[in-house]
Design a protein around this motif. Structure first.
Motif, PDB file in Angstrom:
ATOM      1  N   ARG A 108      -6.675   5.879   2.254  1.00 27.98           N
ATOM      2  CA  ARG A 108      -5.591   5.368   1.427  1.00 27.98           C
ATOM      3  C   ARG A 108      -4.383   6.295   1.447  1.00 27.98           C
ATOM      4  O   ARG A 108      -3.318   5.940   0.937  1.00 27.98           O
ATOM      5  CB  ARG A 108      -6.068   5.176  -0.013  1.00 27.98           C
ATOM      6  CG  ARG A 108      -7.034   4.011  -0.177  1.00 27.98           C
ATOM      7  CD  ARG A 108      -7.399   3.799  -1.628  1.00 27.98           C
ATOM      8  NE  ARG A 108      -8.356   2.713  -1.785  1.00 27.98           N
ATOM      9  CZ  ARG A 108      -8.887   2.356  -2.954  1.00 27.98           C
ATOM     10  NH1 ARG A 108      -8.549   2.993  -4.058  1.00 27.98           N
ATOM     11  NH2 ARG A 108      -9.762   1.362  -3.008  1.00 27.98           N
ATOM     12  N   ASN A 111      -1.126   4.961   2.646  1.00 22.64           N
ATOM     13  CA  ASN A 111      -0.290   4.111   1.798  1.00 22.64           C
ATOM     14  C   ASN A 111       0.969   4.833   1.335  1.00 22.64           C
ATOM     15  O   ASN A 111       1.974   4.200   1.032  1.00 22.64           O
ATOM     16  CB  ASN A 111      -1.090   3.651   0.566  1.00 22.64           C
ATOM     17  CG  ASN A 111      -2.180   2.669   0.935  1.00 22.64           C
ATOM     18  OD1 ASN A 111      -2.114   2.031   1.985  1.00 22.64           O
ATOM     19  ND2 ASN A 111      -3.199   2.550   0.091  1.00 22.64           N
ATOM     20  N   ILE A 112       0.899   6.160   1.277  1.00 20.59           N
ATOM     21  CA  ILE A 112       2.062   6.923   0.826  1.00 20.59           C
ATOM     22  C   ILE A 112       3.210   6.810   1.827  1.00 20.59           C
ATOM     23  O   ILE A 112       4.378   7.003   1.478  1.00 20.59           O
ATOM     24  CB  ILE A 112       1.671   8.402   0.586  1.00 20.59           C
ATOM     25  CG1 ILE A 112       2.643   9.067  -0.392  1.00 20.59           C
ATOM     26  CG2 ILE A 112       1.633   9.191   1.885  1.00 20.59           C
ATOM     27  CD1 ILE A 112       2.191  10.420  -0.871  1.00 20.59           C
ATOM     28  N   LEU A 114       3.291   3.921   4.049  1.00 22.85           N
ATOM     29  CA  LEU A 114       3.558   2.494   4.180  1.00 22.85           C
ATOM     30  C   LEU A 114       4.283   1.929   2.967  1.00 22.85           C
ATOM     31  O   LEU A 114       5.075   0.998   3.082  1.00 22.85           O
ATOM     32  CB  LEU A 114       2.232   1.744   4.390  1.00 22.85           C
ATOM     33  CG  LEU A 114       1.440   2.150   5.640  1.00 22.85           C
ATOM     34  CD1 LEU A 114       0.086   1.432   5.665  1.00 22.85           C
ATOM     35  CD2 LEU A 114       2.220   1.836   6.913  1.00 22.85           C
ATOM     36  N   ASP A 115       4.005   2.492   1.803  1.00 24.29           N
ATOM     37  CA  ASP A 115       4.635   2.007   0.572  1.00 24.29           C
ATOM     38  C   ASP A 115       4.970   3.187  -0.338  1.00 24.29           C
ATOM     39  O   ASP A 115       4.377   3.360  -1.400  1.00 24.29           O
ATOM     40  CB  ASP A 115       3.685   1.033  -0.135  1.00 24.29           C
ATOM     41  CG  ASP A 115       4.351   0.371  -1.345  1.00 24.29           C
ATOM     42  OD1 ASP A 115       5.599   0.297  -1.370  1.00 24.29           O
ATOM     43  OD2 ASP A 115       3.615  -0.058  -2.260  1.00 24.29           O
TER      44      ASP A 115
END
Length: 388
Positions: A108, A111-112, A114-115
């Motif tokens: 995860r 994700n930092i 990607l979003d």
């Protein structure tokens, strides 16, 4: 047998030993998650986060040497710039593994990117680390290519390296100062909260990384002429000494202010100085990491071996410095009595790393050393202008 060959053999033996010791911990981490760790709900960060900050600092300090080489043209270190990039990359890889293993769901972390939440300091850390890693790889590529070209092409690459080096200066300040900012912005933790912490992080990073590099240069740059080699080591020794004095002044100021008034912060400093784990501060940090190196760098400041030993002691003991920043900040309960309200192994304000945590750390250190050794073997890191 040359010092370089002896260094190769010794480091590879360490790598094998650390892997053998660390693999069971890694297997346990992936099979049981965080169950075998000593931290919990009240102290969620432990040895791995401290190691992450330690390794990130080593990377930033090594980058400082490359900046001296390619931006400021410091004569004494002009032949070790590529090695500095490799040390910075290897320690950065270790830092990312350490913080990744601390996460509940490792993948995860992407994700930092990607979003990203750009209102979060941690969100900015993801952006800055990515930019830092890409910059290091590009700089290493051009540093190697510079030695393989001549004439106008070499001058062009030199200009590119100067540009990248200048760009990397604010980047290094931003990403490692930002790490300090992650802690300093936590207003609920008086031990961390304040404007000094990012500066303390930066000073410690430059000290520990520069100190480590003096050891690396001593082992793997002996093929320089004796005069140039000694000049390089003396310069690295003087740089380390200056940074050691600066870092010590900052630490004395921090302790003095922290102890001056009776408060939660003064209680935490008393625990660090005189509590259960007093030896981490007085023996590991002060004796091994400050006083002995200070003696070596002053009394033996023109002896390359003494400078290298001082660097190794500073860099290695700096993990204790990071532990003494991360852990004490979480020892003070926000709600009085919460530590006695429920009884559970994961609901406590006491922490000492478990065996599994130590095993994982040794595995990470083995990865760092292996990345450096493989990179040194495969890349022309310290071969310049026909050097063998």
């Amino acid at each position: 047998m040359t010092r370089e060959k002896m260094g190769d053999i010794f480091v590879w033996l360490l790598i094998i030993g650390f892997f053998v010791f660390g693999i069971p911990g890694i297997m346990e981490r992936f099979t049981t998650g965080h169950q075998a760790t000593a931290y919990g709900s009240y102290i969620p960060w432990g040895l791995w986060i401290s190691a992450y900050i330690w390794l990130i600092g080593l990377s930033a300090g090594a980058l400082m040497i490359s900046v001296m080489t390619y931006v400021f043209g410091v004569e004494e270190v002009k032949k070790v710039g590529k090695m500095a990039f490799l040390v910075a990359i290897a320690t950065l890889v270790g830092a990312m593994i350490s913080v990744g293993l601390d996460l509940g769901h490792i993948f995860r972390a992407f994700n930092i990117l990607l979003d990203p939440n750009l209102h979060s300091m941690m969100g900015w850390m993801g952006v800055l680390y990515t930019a830092y890693f890409i910059t290091l790889v590009i700089e290493l590529y051009f540093a190697i290519k510079k030695e393989q070209t001549e004439g106008d092409q070499q001058k062009k690459i030199k200009r590119i390296l100067i540009f990248l080096g200048i760009w990397s200066i604010p980047l290094a300040f931003a990403f490692h100062g930002g790490v300090g900012g992650v802690f300093a912005n936590v207003a609920a933790k008086p031990f961390w909260h304040g404007p000094m912490l990012p500066i303390v992080f930066l000073a410690g990073a430059f000290l520990s990384g520069g100190a480590l590099f003096s050891t690396v240069a001593y082992i793997w740059r002996p093929n320089l002429t004796s005069e140039n080699f000694k000049k390089m080591m003396i310069f690295l020794g003087k740089t380390t000494l200056a940074l050691l004095v600066l870092d010590s002044i900052l630490e004395i100021s921090e302790i003095y202010v922290g102890l001056f008034y009776k408060s939660a912060e003064s209680d935490l400093w008393n625990q660090i100085l005189f509590g259960q784990y007093w030896y981490a501060f007085w023996i590991v940090h002060i004796l091994i990491g400050v006083l002995i190196p200070l003696f070596l760098l002053t009394a033996k400041g023109k002896t390359p071996g003494a400078i290298a030993l001082a660097g190794l002691l500073i860099a290695g003991s700096f993990l204790a410095v990071r532990l003494n920043i991360v852990i004490p900040g979480m020892l003070h309960p926000e709600l009085k009595g919460i530590g006695e309200a429920w009884v559970h192994s994961k609901l406590t304000f006491e922490y000492f790393p478990s065996m599994m945590e130590w095993q994982v750390l040794f595995f990470i250190v083995a990865v760092v050393m292996a990345v450096f050794m493989i990179g040194k073997k495969l890349l022309p890191i310290y071969q310049i202008a026909g050097e063998k």
